[in-house]
Structures are given as C-alpha cells and as structure tokens.
Design an enzyme around this catalytic site. Structure first.
Site, PDB file in Angstrom:
ATOM      1  N   ASP A 255       0.922  -1.704   0.010  1.00 23.90           N
ATOM      2  CA  ASP A 255       0.053   0.202  -0.053  1.00 23.90           C
ATOM      3  C   ASP A 255       1.171   1.120  -0.007  1.00 23.90           C
ATOM      4  O   ASP A 255       1.404   1.557   1.088  1.00 23.90           O
ATOM      5  CB  ASP A 255      -1.106  -0.119   1.505  1.00 23.90           C
ATOM      6  CG  ASP A 255      -1.796   1.145   1.451  1.00 23.90           C
ATOM      7  OD1 ASP A 255      -1.324   2.145   0.128  1.00 23.90           O
ATOM      8  OD2 ASP A 255      -2.626   1.366   2.908  1.00 23.90           O
TER       9      ASP A 255
ATOM     10  N   GLN B 262       0.896   6.294   0.712  1.00 22.37           N
ATOM     11  CA  GLN B 262       1.991   7.765   1.274  1.00 22.37           C
ATOM     12  C   GLN B 262       3.347   7.642   1.570  1.00 22.37           C
ATOM     13  O   GLN B 262       3.698   8.202   1.793  1.00 22.37           O
ATOM     14  CB  GLN B 262       1.488   7.553   3.134  1.00 22.37           C
ATOM     15  CG  GLN B 262       0.437   7.425   4.108  1.00 22.37           C
ATOM     16  CD  GLN B 262      -0.349   8.755   3.679  1.00 22.37           C
ATOM     17  OE1 GLN B 262      -0.132   9.732   3.387  1.00 22.37           O
ATOM     18  NE2 GLN B 262      -1.697   8.486   4.354  1.00 22.37           N
TER      19      GLN B 262
ATOM     20  N   CYS C 228      -8.226   6.311  10.324  1.00 19.90           N
ATOM     21  CA  CYS C 228      -8.476   4.802   9.900  1.00 19.90           C
ATOM     22  C   CYS C 228      -7.824   4.125  10.154  1.00 19.90           C
ATOM     23  O   CYS C 228      -6.960   2.876   9.984  1.00 19.90           O
ATOM     24  CB  CYS C 228      -8.476   5.032   8.277  1.00 19.90           C
ATOM     25  SG  CYS C 228      -9.892   6.097   8.140  1.00 19.90           S
TER      26      CYS C 228
HETATM   27  C1  LIG Z   1      -1.799   3.636   4.200  1.00 22.35           C
HETATM   28  C2  LIG Z   1      -3.104   3.415   3.421  1.00 22.35           C
HETATM   29  N1  LIG Z   1      -3.540   2.958   3.018  1.00 22.35           N
HETATM   30  C3  LIG Z   1      -4.843   3.643   2.005  1.00 22.35           C
HETATM   31  C4  LIG Z   1      -5.211   4.532   2.598  1.00 22.35           C
HETATM   32  C5  LIG Z   1      -6.565   4.755   1.284  1.00 22.35           C
HETATM   33  O1  LIG Z   1      -6.418   6.623   0.773  1.00 22.35           O
HETATM   34  P1  LIG Z   1      -8.540   6.127  -0.282  1.00 22.35           P
HETATM   35  O2  LIG Z   1      -9.327   6.074   0.651  1.00 22.35           O
HETATM   36  O3  LIG Z   1      -7.613   7.571  -0.935  1.00 22.35           O
HETATM   37  O4  LIG Z   1      -8.424   5.210  -1.186  1.00 22.35           O
HETATM   38  C6  LIG Z   1      -4.766   5.686   3.214  1.00 22.35           C
HETATM   39  C7  LIG Z   1      -5.684   7.285   3.349  1.00 22.35           C
HETATM   40  O5  LIG Z   1      -6.319   7.501   3.566  1.00 22.35           O
HETATM   41  C8  LIG Z   1      -3.539   6.027   3.711  1.00 22.35           C
HETATM   42  O6  LIG Z   1      -3.165   7.059   3.974  1.00 22.35           O
END
Ligand SMILES: Cc1ncc(COP(=O)(O)O)c(C=O)c1O
Lengths: 428, 131
Positions: A218, A221, A385
C-alpha cells in the site's frame, strides 16, 4: 486497439547534486495556500489525508473540460482521440514516476482503496482458499485490512499480523516466524499514515518471496513523498491514490506484474473491459482495460499524469530530503516549545515520513484541532482509519500533522504556537 | 476569546458531574463515535419509574464530556416519562454554545446513549437514527 503513448512533454534535466527544495517558491504553485482562515495565514498540515493541487493540475482539468472532453476509446473524431491520448499518456507519466517499463501494467482506479479491493476480489477470490494464510501488519490503514477480512471470511482463510514495537516499527523477527506459515500473500503499507514509519519494503518483499508469498504494498503514503521504484522493490502489487499525490480526487493506481494481471479474472464487468461480447459469454480486453469497466474519471487520471510530472520535476529525492528535514525539525521543536506534548512513532527521521502524530495530555485531539483551526492551522484529529493501531498503542485518538513539498518550517512554528494557545486555554 | 470553550464547558470537562460506575444499575449502554473513537458507557438506576442515579464513564473531547455531564445532571431525579420527552435540541440548549456540524456527533454521544437506555427500559422506542 488503443496503444499507450505519451504526448511529447518537455524533457526535464536531472536536478544537480540535490539542491534543497525551495518550499517558499513551490507554494506559489498552489493557489489554495494563498488564503487566510479565521484571520490567519492558512497552515495546511493535513496532506496525508489529501494533498493540495498545483496550478498545473487544476489547469489540466480545466483545459480537458474546455477543449478535449469526450469519451475515451470510442469516438472516431478529434475530441475523442485527444481525450484518449491524454488518458493513455497519463499512464506513461505515472509509469515513469514508479519506474515501471510497461504502462499496460498501470491500472486506473478511483483510489488506493479500490486498487486493494481489486486485488482482493480478482486475485484473492481465485487464489485464496480455506486455511490459507494472509500476513498483514498492525499498522495497516483500514483500506488494507477490511478487504482481506472480507476475503478471509468468505474463504475461511486466516489473517496473521506483524506486530509493532512501542515506537511503531514492525517486528521483523516476528515476520520471519509468520513466514514459516507459508502465507499466500503478504500485504503491508510502505509508509504508515499514522506514525510515519517507513517500512523496509525491499527487504520484506525479498523475504516474503523466498517464503513463496506474493506481496502487495500500500503505497498511498509513499508515492507522494519519496522515490518509489517498483522494479527495485520487486513487489507484485503496488497501490496508491492520486489525490494524496498532488492529483485530483477520483484518480488512483494499481500496478501489478503483467503475468499476474493477465491471469487474473476481471474485477467489474461492463463496457471497455471486453473484446467481444456474445449473449452468454464475452472475451476480455487486454490489460489494463480488462480492469477498467465503464466510463472512467478521464479528467482525474489526466490530472494525475500532470501531478506525476510535477513530482518528477521537483525530484522525489529532494522531496524526501525536504520532508526528512521537516520531521527532524518538528521532533526537535515541538517538545521544546510545547512542554508535555506526547509524540508517537519512530523518533529517527531516517525511517520516518512527513507524519507527526501527537497529543497534549489533558486535551482531547478534537479540541486541540478545533483550537488550532482558530489560528488557521489545519490538522487531522481522530483515529486516521487505523483503529487497531490506536488500540495497540492504547490511544483513543491522536492529532496528526503531515507534510508535503509546500510545507515549511514556518508552518511547524505556527503549529507550535497554536499548541501553546491550546495549553493556555485548557490550563494544562 | 472563545465561543466554544466557555469556562463552564471547560469546567464540566475537567470535573464532569456524575462520572463513575453505578453499584446497582438497571440498564447499561456502551456507545461510541466511530469517527473519532470516543466511547461512553452510561448507566441508569431506575426505581418506581424515576431515575434515581445516573453515571457515565469513557473518554472524549470537551464537547462530548461537557454534554454528558450537563445531560446527566438534567435527568437525575426525573421521572422516565420526562426524560423520554427530552429532545436532541434540548441538549444543544443545555450546552449553550454554537455546535458546528463536524462536532454534532460529539455533542450527541451521551444523548444517543440515553436513547438506547430508554429503549432498553421500554420507556421510548429507538428512532431509526437517534443522532
Ligand atoms: C496508508 C493508506 N492506505 C490507504 C489509504 C486509502 O486511501 P483512499 O481513501 O484514497 O482510498 C490511505 C488514506 O488515508 C492511507 O493513508
């Protein structure tokens, strides 16, 4: 069949010996920063939630809708051809940002969440079955946790988690133990959105591969903040969101190796993802279009291409240097200027991206954020989150300041001054 | 300087009234605000249709703690029938400050818990969306 090629763009020269970013000059590229909030200069410290957009990206959206708007891959006329060229050209720009050779491996999605769900549905439903192990970490964003929970529930598979140390670093020794369970997939974040921890992705990918697992990273960031070379990392899937990387909301990317993508069933069915449709069956289009059913957010992906060029022009090494400097400055200044402040995450700026979570003892982060807003300082408050991570660290919520190319040391000073006001108001 | 963080709000935050666990609760409810992770546990001790004691625990921001403190003060000693007629807008009146939409969930955390307790006690069925 559409081919993917880039419209000619000015070729940029390599930055000489890493001159530092001139954040003050960069700020002039971001029109939104030129405003006051509650009578103070806007100090935007929530780039981890979403970044601001440079003028070039805003202009690209405007120009697309004024001059080129048409559906892609359909019309035999000038507008549609221009829209298609822009849309496919953006793929090449993003491929360059990630050092991907084949732009067909760049799948457009709406965001990182959709990218990860695509893998969980399409790859996961085909390859994960009862008793299989998927290894995640305790620091995952819900976007890289809940899709695997859904998959594991459906398939009766097992989720295992790499724990963290108290200062937010993954326990690599425990990872080695988990790899003995022969997981099918290891999925982890490149950079923690809550603690800023930069994980050793190359090393973890190599070990996961040696144990026979595929690797999903992922990069939500990471791509906006540091050099990401997916070839060097060697992972199988890499996801990120355009809107955190100076691009428009509604733009997102999944990169995966061609062989994997070709072997995966489609994610959604509909127009554009098929080659031939019969009443009872269809043949799939080639990648990437096989995974892009329906009319996409054309303007957003074009805007993301422009953002990718903007980032490459800045130089991702220089952006990383800039944020490393800001993190070091914040970790130094905040405890001195704001006595009693609690800081979380690794204290070594070398392994930390531009994310600084904190709490003022005796003040709830919501209240701290609300008072900071009075001074034009925008920070995020809540669990970002990452509820399991907050639980692990025994925190109800945290406030978080996060940085981008346009963040300056002045912004961190404004944060420190605002926090002094918070302490004064709450008498702590 | 502040319209939101008035002295009495901060006072209720620092020293909330009715904060604690009841010895003989008739009903207990644990609520949370998924947006910020704040939690509240509220308890009622009801005898002969009257709220004899009320207590709450949990962690939250100044707005959610002050509203819980003010709300529990308000309902203590009152017949369930009166407590049931208490509306969300009454909580805002008790707080006496302007609550922005982003903070409404904080202000309503304790009221929401109370609605669940009233439902459990058969005093007032839960509306579909109490907040
Ligand atoms: C590490 C990470 N993964 C995934 C996401 C999800 O991003 P999105 O809401 O743009 O799909 C975020 C967003 O806050 C994030 O910081």
């Amino acid at each position: 069949m559409t081919t993917i090629e880039e419209r000619p763009v000015a070729t940029e020269t390599e930055a000489p010996a890493r001159a530092p970013l001139d954040a003050a000059a960069i700020r002039a590229d971001f029109p939104i920063l030129d405003q006051s909030v509650n009578g103070h200069r806007l100090v935007y410290l929530d780039s981890a939630a979403t970044s601001q957009k440079p003028r070039a990206v805003i202009d690209a959206l405007d120009a697309y809708y004024r001059q080129d708007n048409a559906n892609v891959h359909r019309g035999i006329y000038a507008l549609s051809e221009r829209a298609t060229a822009g849309y496919e050209g953006a793929r090449v720009k993003v491929a360059k940002l990630l050092n991907v050779n084949d732009p067909h491996e760049i799948i457009w999605t709406r965001n990182a969440t959709e990218s990860i769900n695509l893998v969980a549905y399409s790859w996961g439903r085909k390859h994960i079955s009862r008793g299989d192990v998927i290894v995640l970490t305790e620091m995952e964003h819900h976007a890289n946790l809940v899709p695997w929970q859904l998959l594991a529930q459906e398939k009766d598979a097992d989720l295992e988690f790499i724990p963290i140390t108290d200062d937010g670093v993954l326990r690599q020794d425990v990872f080695d133990v988990l790899l003995r369970l022969k997981p099918k997939l290891v999925a982890f974040t490149h950079v923690s959105n809550t603690l800023g921890t930069i994980n050793p992705v190359e090393d973890m990918t190599r070990r996961a591969h040696e144990a026979g697992a595929l690797v999903l990273i992922d990069g939500a960031q990471a791509v906006p903040h540091l050099p990401v070379d997916v070839q060097a990392i060697g992972a199988d899937f890499y996801a990120f969101s355009g809107h955190k990387a100076l691009g428009p909301t509604g733009s997102g990317v999944l990169w995966a190796r061609r062989e994997l993508l070709e072997a995966m069933p489609p994610f959604m069915g509909g127009g554009d993802m098929i080659r031939e449709v019969h009443l009872r069956r269809s043949d799939w289009n080639d990648i990437p279009w096989k995974f892009e059913a329906g009319t996409p957010d054309i303007a957003a992906q074009i805007g993301l291409g422009v953002a990718a060029d903007y980032l490459r022009d800045l130089g991702m090494d220089r952006l990383r240097d800039h944020e490393r400097d800001l993190v070091g400055y914040a970790l130094d200044v905040l405890p001195r200027e704001v006595p009693g402040i609690d800081l979380y995450g690794p204290m070594d700026p070398e392994i930390r991206g531009g994310v600084v979570p904190f709490n003022i003892p005796g003040v709830h982060p919501h209240d701290a954020a609300q008072v900071l807003d009075r001074f034009g300082v925008a920070v995020r408050a809540g669990h970002h989150c990452t509820m399991p991570l907050h639980e692990r660290l025994d925190l109800g919520a945290t406030a978080r300041a996060s940085f981008q190319c346009y963040t300056t040391r002045d912004d961190i000073d404004a944060l420190a001054n605002g926090l002094k006001e918070v302490q004064r108001l709450f008498g702590v | 300087m502040d319209d939101l963080y008035r002295d009495y709000i901060l006072e209720h935050y620092r020293r909330p009234h009715n904060f604690g666990v009841l010895e003989t609760p008739t009903a207990t409810y644990e609520g949370s605000n998924p947006l910020c992770g704040d939690r509240i546990t509220m308890q009622l001790d009801v005898e002969d249709g009257v709220v004899r004691e009320v207590g709450f625990t949990g962690r939250g921001c100044a707005i959610s703690q002050a509203s819980a403190s003010l709300l529990t003060d308000e309902i203590k000693g009152k017949p369930l029938a009166d407590v049931s007629s208490f509306a969300a807008t009454d909580v805002l009146d008790l707080l006496g400050i302007e609550i922005s939409p982003a903070r409404l969930k904080c202000a309503m955390l304790s009221f929401d818990a109370l609605q669940h307790l009233l439902d459990e006690l058969g005093a007032k069925p839960l509306a579909n969306d109490p907040a």
